[in-house]
Design an enzyme around this catalytic site. Sequence first.
Site, short mmCIF file in Angstrom:
data_model
loop_
_atom_site.label_atom_id
_atom_site.label_comp_id
_atom_site.label_asym_id
_atom_site.label_seq_id
_atom_site.Cartn_x
_atom_site.Cartn_y
_atom_site.Cartn_z
N HIS A 46 -11.40 51.65 -6.45
CA HIS A 46 -10.04 51.90 -5.95
C HIS A 46 -10.14 52.67 -4.64
O HIS A 46 -11.12 53.38 -4.39
CB HIS A 46 -9.24 52.71 -6.96
CG HIS A 46 -8.84 51.93 -8.17
ND1 HIS A 46 -7.86 52.36 -9.02
CD2 HIS A 46 -9.29 50.75 -8.68
CE1 HIS A 46 -7.70 51.48 -10.00
NE2 HIS A 46 -8.57 50.50 -9.82
N GLU A 48 -8.79 55.39 -3.60
CA GLU A 48 -8.98 56.83 -3.74
C GLU A 48 -10.43 57.19 -4.04
O GLU A 48 -10.98 58.14 -3.47
CB GLU A 48 -8.09 57.39 -4.86
CG GLU A 48 -6.62 57.16 -4.67
CD GLU A 48 -6.10 55.92 -5.40
OE1 GLU A 48 -5.00 56.00 -5.95
OE2 GLU A 48 -6.79 54.88 -5.39
N CYS A 76 -3.62 56.03 -10.28
CA CYS A 76 -3.75 55.72 -11.70
C CYS A 76 -4.49 56.88 -12.39
O CYS A 76 -4.94 57.82 -11.74
CB CYS A 76 -4.52 54.42 -11.89
SG CYS A 76 -6.28 54.52 -11.44
N CYS A 79 -8.13 57.47 -11.06
CA CYS A 79 -8.18 58.12 -9.75
C CYS A 79 -7.71 59.57 -9.82
O CYS A 79 -8.30 60.45 -9.19
CB CYS A 79 -7.37 57.32 -8.74
SG CYS A 79 -8.12 55.70 -8.39
#
Length: 148
Positions: A46, A48, A76, A79
């Site tokens: 992801h 992040e 999410c 993260c």
Amino acid sequence: MLEALALARQAAEAGEVPVGAVVVKEGVVIGRGYNRPVSTRDPTAHAEVIALREAATRLGNYRLGDCALYVTLEPCAMCAGAMMHARIARVVYGAADPKSGACGSVVDLFAEKRLNHHATVIGGVMAGEAGELLQEFFSARRRAGGHA
């Protein structure tokens, strides 16, 4: 947030869900990332996480306590957990994520008193622009009959 939005556009161009993130320390971007789970075949890729990894490498320390993370979509749970472990001081996000947001939309991990780190969270920054990128991406996918 403008740089995070530019990174989100890169993700969309690569066929990834358009999310971009930057880690900032003392006004300087030290980590950048955009979504890459499809292209890397890595569910942890992801925006992040990629930005956190780059920032930690640059500083030579996984603790990023005096840093802020800017991301175009509400983080999410994975993260948010990574940000907690990194001790990020502030999280700034654009669009809310009503399906998997972990900063208040579905759950609020940073407000969970039983967890050991609590960042300041600011949501809705440039939410219109971030949301528009996501809507365009998913509309195009539906028109093409693809899945995201």
